[in-house]
Design an enzyme around this catalytic site. Structure first.
Site, PDB file in Angstrom:
ATOM      1  N   GLY A  13       0.813  -1.228   0.000  1.00 11.52           N
ATOM      2  CA  GLY A  13       0.000   0.000   0.000  1.00 11.52           C
ATOM      3  C   GLY A  13       0.838   1.267   0.000  1.00 11.52           C
ATOM      4  O   GLY A  13       0.362   2.341  -0.350  1.00 11.52           O
ATOM      5  N   GLY A  15       3.601   1.658  -1.837  1.00 13.56           N
ATOM      6  CA  GLY A  15       4.323   1.747  -3.105  1.00 13.56           C
ATOM      7  C   GLY A  15       3.628   2.744  -4.038  1.00 13.56           C
ATOM      8  O   GLY A  15       2.641   3.393  -3.647  1.00 13.56           O
ATOM      9  N   TYR A 142      13.373 -11.520 -11.547  1.00 16.99           N
ATOM     10  CA  TYR A 142      12.060 -10.889 -11.347  1.00 16.99           C
ATOM     11  C   TYR A 142      11.004 -11.598 -12.212  1.00 16.99           C
ATOM     12  O   TYR A 142       9.904 -11.918 -11.759  1.00 16.99           O
ATOM     13  CB  TYR A 142      12.155  -9.415 -11.736  1.00 16.99           C
ATOM     14  CG  TYR A 142      10.865  -8.639 -11.684  1.00 16.99           C
ATOM     15  CD1 TYR A 142      10.073  -8.501 -12.822  1.00 16.99           C
ATOM     16  CD2 TYR A 142      10.441  -8.035 -10.512  1.00 16.99           C
ATOM     17  CE1 TYR A 142       8.891  -7.790 -12.782  1.00 16.99           C
ATOM     18  CE2 TYR A 142       9.256  -7.326 -10.465  1.00 16.99           C
ATOM     19  CZ  TYR A 142       8.491  -7.202 -11.600  1.00 16.99           C
ATOM     20  OH  TYR A 142       7.313  -6.503 -11.571  1.00 16.99           O
ATOM     21  N   LYS A 146       7.558 -13.663 -11.043  1.00 21.58           N
ATOM     22  CA  LYS A 146       6.206 -13.256 -11.452  1.00 21.58           C
ATOM     23  C   LYS A 146       5.526 -14.334 -12.307  1.00 21.58           C
ATOM     24  O   LYS A 146       4.317 -14.528 -12.242  1.00 21.58           O
ATOM     25  CB  LYS A 146       6.284 -11.935 -12.222  1.00 21.58           C
ATOM     26  CG  LYS A 146       6.615 -10.726 -11.368  1.00 21.58           C
ATOM     27  CD  LYS A 146       5.445 -10.303 -10.492  1.00 21.58           C
ATOM     28  CE  LYS A 146       5.687  -8.975  -9.806  1.00 21.58           C
ATOM     29  NZ  LYS A 146       4.532  -8.529  -8.986  1.00 21.58           N
ATOM     30  N   ASN A 171       5.454  -0.486 -18.539  1.00 20.31           N
ATOM     31  CA  ASN A 171       6.273   0.322 -17.620  1.00 20.31           C
ATOM     32  C   ASN A 171       5.427   1.430 -16.996  1.00 20.31           C
ATOM     33  O   ASN A 171       4.806   2.207 -17.716  1.00 20.31           O
ATOM     34  CB  ASN A 171       7.456   0.950 -18.362  1.00 20.31           C
ATOM     35  CG  ASN A 171       8.518  -0.081 -18.691  1.00 20.31           C
ATOM     36  OD1 ASN A 171       8.191  -1.203 -19.086  1.00 20.31           O
ATOM     37  ND2 ASN A 171       9.771   0.286 -18.537  1.00 20.31           N
ATOM     38  N   ARG A 193      18.096  13.544 -13.244  1.00 16.73           N
ATOM     39  CA  ARG A 193      19.318  14.128 -13.814  1.00 16.73           C
ATOM     40  C   ARG A 193      19.023  15.441 -14.538  1.00 16.73           C
ATOM     41  O   ARG A 193      19.743  16.426 -14.399  1.00 16.73           O
ATOM     42  CB  ARG A 193      19.967  13.139 -14.798  1.00 16.73           C
ATOM     43  CG  ARG A 193      20.816  12.069 -14.144  1.00 16.73           C
ATOM     44  CD  ARG A 193      21.678  11.346 -15.155  1.00 16.73           C
ATOM     45  NE  ARG A 193      20.947  10.780 -16.262  1.00 16.73           N
ATOM     46  CZ  ARG A 193      20.222   9.666 -16.186  1.00 16.73           C
ATOM     47  NH1 ARG A 193      20.122   9.020 -15.029  1.00 16.73           N
ATOM     48  NH2 ARG A 193      19.590   9.188 -17.226  1.00 16.73           N
ATOM     49  N   ARG A 209       9.528   1.311 -25.472  1.00 18.08           N
ATOM     50  CA  ARG A 209       8.797   1.015 -24.232  1.00 18.08           C
ATOM     51  C   ARG A 209       7.376   1.558 -24.307  1.00 18.08           C
ATOM     52  O   ARG A 209       7.137   2.600 -24.926  1.00 18.08           O
ATOM     53  CB  ARG A 209       9.493   1.628 -23.008  1.00 18.08           C
ATOM     54  CG  ARG A 209      10.861   1.036 -22.694  1.00 18.08           C
ATOM     55  CD  ARG A 209      10.760  -0.383 -22.166  1.00 18.08           C
ATOM     56  NE  ARG A 209      12.064  -0.903 -21.774  1.00 18.08           N
ATOM     57  CZ  ARG A 209      12.903  -1.527 -22.612  1.00 18.08           C
ATOM     58  NH1 ARG A 209      12.572  -1.667 -23.878  1.00 18.08           N
ATOM     59  NH2 ARG A 209      14.065  -1.995 -22.174  1.00 18.08           N
ATOM     60  N   ASP A 272      21.232  -1.176 -22.757  1.00 18.68           N
ATOM     61  CA  ASP A 272      19.864  -0.870 -23.214  1.00 18.68           C
ATOM     62  C   ASP A 272      18.847  -1.836 -22.635  1.00 18.68           C
ATOM     63  O   ASP A 272      17.643  -1.581 -22.657  1.00 18.68           O
ATOM     64  CB  ASP A 272      19.791  -0.983 -24.750  1.00 18.68           C
ATOM     65  CG  ASP A 272      20.299   0.262 -25.457  1.00 18.68           C
ATOM     66  OD1 ASP A 272      20.794   0.130 -26.593  1.00 18.68           O
ATOM     67  OD2 ASP A 272      20.208   1.350 -24.854  1.00 18.68           O
TER      68      ASP A 272
HETATM   69  O1  GFB Z   1      12.872   1.754 -16.982  1.00 23.14           O
HETATM   70  P1  GFB Z   1      14.008   0.809 -17.138  1.00 23.14           P
HETATM   71  O2  GFB Z   1      14.985   0.731 -16.021  1.00 23.14           O
HETATM   72  O3  GFB Z   1      13.354  -0.631 -17.334  1.00 23.14           O
HETATM   73  O4  GFB Z   1      14.871   1.154 -18.468  1.00 23.14           O
HETATM   74  P2  GFB Z   1      13.236  -1.758 -18.418  1.00 23.14           P
HETATM   75  C1  GFB Z   1      14.296   1.402 -19.655  1.00 23.14           C
HETATM   76  C2  GFB Z   1      15.340   1.878 -20.648  1.00 23.14           C
HETATM   77  O5  GFB Z   1      15.707   3.212 -20.300  1.00 23.14           O
HETATM   78  C3  GFB Z   1      16.643   1.106 -20.775  1.00 23.14           C
HETATM   79  C4  GFB Z   1      17.103   3.398 -20.444  1.00 23.14           C
HETATM   80  O6  GFB Z   1      16.925   0.931 -22.154  1.00 23.14           O
HETATM   81  C5  GFB Z   1      17.689   2.048 -20.136  1.00 23.14           C
HETATM   82  O7  GFB Z   1      18.966   1.928 -20.773  1.00 23.14           O
HETATM   83  N1  GFB Z   1      17.503   4.472 -19.515  1.00 23.14           N
HETATM   84  C6  GFB Z   1      17.998   5.678 -19.882  1.00 23.14           C
HETATM   85  C7  GFB Z   1      17.429   4.441 -18.178  1.00 23.14           C
HETATM   86  N2  GFB Z   1      18.265   6.439 -18.804  1.00 23.14           N
HETATM   87  C8  GFB Z   1      17.904   5.689 -17.717  1.00 23.14           C
HETATM   88  C9  GFB Z   1      17.930   5.925 -16.291  1.00 23.14           C
HETATM   89  O8  GFB Z   1      18.337   6.969 -15.791  1.00 23.14           O
HETATM   90  N3  GFB Z   1      17.499   4.926 -15.479  1.00 23.14           N
HETATM   91  C10 GFB Z   1      17.026   3.738 -16.012  1.00 23.14           C
HETATM   92  N4  GFB Z   1      16.566   2.809 -15.151  1.00 23.14           N
HETATM   93  N5  GFB Z   1      16.977   3.472 -17.345  1.00 23.14           N
HETATM   94  C11 GFB Z   1      12.480  -3.074 -16.287  1.00 23.14           C
HETATM   95  C12 GFB Z   1      12.688  -4.414 -15.647  1.00 23.14           C
HETATM   96  O9  GFB Z   1      13.122  -3.085 -17.510  1.00 23.14           O
HETATM   97  O10 GFB Z   1      11.092  -2.845 -16.510  1.00 23.14           O
HETATM   98  C13 GFB Z   1      11.926  -4.487 -14.347  1.00 23.14           C
HETATM   99  O11 GFB Z   1      14.073  -4.580 -15.413  1.00 23.14           O
HETATM  100  C14 GFB Z   1      10.489  -4.024 -14.477  1.00 23.14           C
HETATM  101  O12 GFB Z   1      11.943  -5.804 -13.867  1.00 23.14           O
HETATM  102  C15 GFB Z   1      10.372  -2.771 -15.308  1.00 23.14           C
HETATM  103  O13 GFB Z   1       9.733  -4.927 -15.031  1.00 23.14           O
HETATM  104  C16 GFB Z   1       8.934  -2.448 -15.628  1.00 23.14           C
HETATM  105  O14 GFB Z   1      11.966  -1.504 -19.111  1.00 23.14           O
HETATM  106  O15 GFB Z   1      14.453  -1.884 -19.244  1.00 23.14           O
END
Ligand code: GFB
Length: 308
Positions: A13, A15, A142, A146, A171, A193, A209, A272
């Site tokens: 709750g 989150g 993960y 799931k 996402n 950032r 995405r 990526d």
């Molecule tokens: O949102 P994100 O971490 O999740 O990353 P995923 C999405 C894309 O954004 C990747 C790029 O291609 C990253 O390289 N990116 C660019 C960044 N800048 C950033 C940044 O500052 N932070 C992050 N985090 N990414 C997750 C799964 O995958 O999706 C989890 O690992 C979960 O388990 C989530 O399911 C919904 O979409 O790549």
């Protein structure tokens, strides 16, 4: 179930989605539902079977919305696949077993589009493809935690005529998001950032995405929970798709104006992850055309709202 209302236990709750459900149900018009919240590990450690049993005895739920999970962005998952698997597996098993033990007939369980195959037979992926082949190695822990939840719900439904419904969001982003740079997803990572004047986007920006606004997902969860004619065991909650670069450009423009957009650069020393994980909106559109059309028309405005 007391004759005047249904008690719904919401795990996780505190989150992002849990907090959105609190906002949504605070002005709860449907008085036949009463929501009680599990607010994180301090409330009850869901990886511990006895703590879960105590939580159910304490809250006496009639229905459950299971949101609690060990989650994080790409870079956290890559480092913590073992913890992501063990924590999510034990939480999900404890919750489903407690639901059955306490004769809970109806529940909502949350998956994620990242658990679907990384090299599927077709795009967009549909609900039946959830375990067609291996997930992306970056979030395998993960994903299997799931996928087991999805399988548990299916078999408890078949063996005990339960109605444990799985919802798969793409996402998520929005209010109450996690801005911790080590654990965050892309949108809060970029916002963090960009607000410091550092217009760096990690990776090439080429990955695709689908992004869903958390308050919209909260509405879908409550709609499905209260819809006793809901016909599915599993429904994907998809939204329009963009490249990471397009999302970064929008955020850079909103935060830094033209300068921000022109200063946007990509740091390809960062990975990526999965390049494409497009999931289908067909079942959502067929089941709730009003919701799907709402998501379509509001996608652009949501991006702007992110920074207001
Ligand atoms: O949102 P994100 O971490 O999740 O990353 P995923 C999405 C894309 O954004 C990747 C790029 O291609 C990253 O390289 N990116 C660019 C960044 N800048 C950033 C940044 O500052 N932070 C992050 N985090 N990414 C997750 C799964 O995958 O999706 C989890 O690992 C979960 O388990 C989530 O399911 C919904 O979409 O790549």
């Amino acid at each position: 179930m007391s004759n005047e209302f249904t008690t719904v236990l919401v795990t996780g709750g505190n989150g992002m989605v849990g907090s959105c459900i609190k906002d949504l149900t605070r002005s709860n018009t449907n008085l036949s539902y009463r929501y009680v919240y599990h607010n994180g590990r301090s409330d009850a450690d869901l990886t511990d079977r006895n703590s879960v049993e105590n939580l159910f005895q304490r809250t006496k739920p009639d229905q459950v919305i299971h949101l609690a999970a060990a989650v994080g962005g790409l870079f956290l998952n890559q480092k913590q696949n073992a913890k992501m698997l063990t924590d999510n597996l034990s939480m999900n098993l404890n919750i489903i077993q407690a639901c059955h033990r306490h004769n809970i007939q109806r529940g909502i369980f949350i998956l994620s589009s990242c658990i679907f195959p990384t090299n599927p037979s077709k795009f967009p992926m549909t609900e039946d493809m959830v375990d067609e082949s291996r997930p992306h190695p970056s979030n395998e822990g993960y994903a299997y935690g799931k996928r087991i939840l999805c399988s548990l719900a299916k078999h408890y439904n078949n063996d005990y005529s339960r109605h444990y419904i799985c919802l798969t969001p793409v996402n998520l982003y929005g209010p109450y998001d996690n801005y911790n740079p080590d654990a965050s997803h892309v949108i809060p990572g970029l916002i963090n950032r960009f607000h410091t004047g550092d217009f760096t986007c990690y990776g090439t920006g080429k990955p695709l995405r689908q992004f869903l606004y958390a308050p919209d997902f909260a509405k879908i969860i409550i709609r499905v929970l209260q819809d006793t004619n809901f016909p599915h065991q599993h429904m994907i909650c998809a939204a329009p798709e963009v490249t990471i670069k397009e999302m970064a450009k929008t955020l850079a423009h909103v935060i830094g104006g033209k300068n921000g957009e022109e200063s946007l650069k990509h740091d390809t020393s960062y990975g990526d992850g999965c390049m494409k994980k497009t999931v289908s909106h067909q079942r959502l559109e067929e089941t709730y055309p009003d919701i799907y059309n709402y998501l379509l028309t509001h996608f652009c405005t949501r991006k702007i709202q992110l920074n207001s």
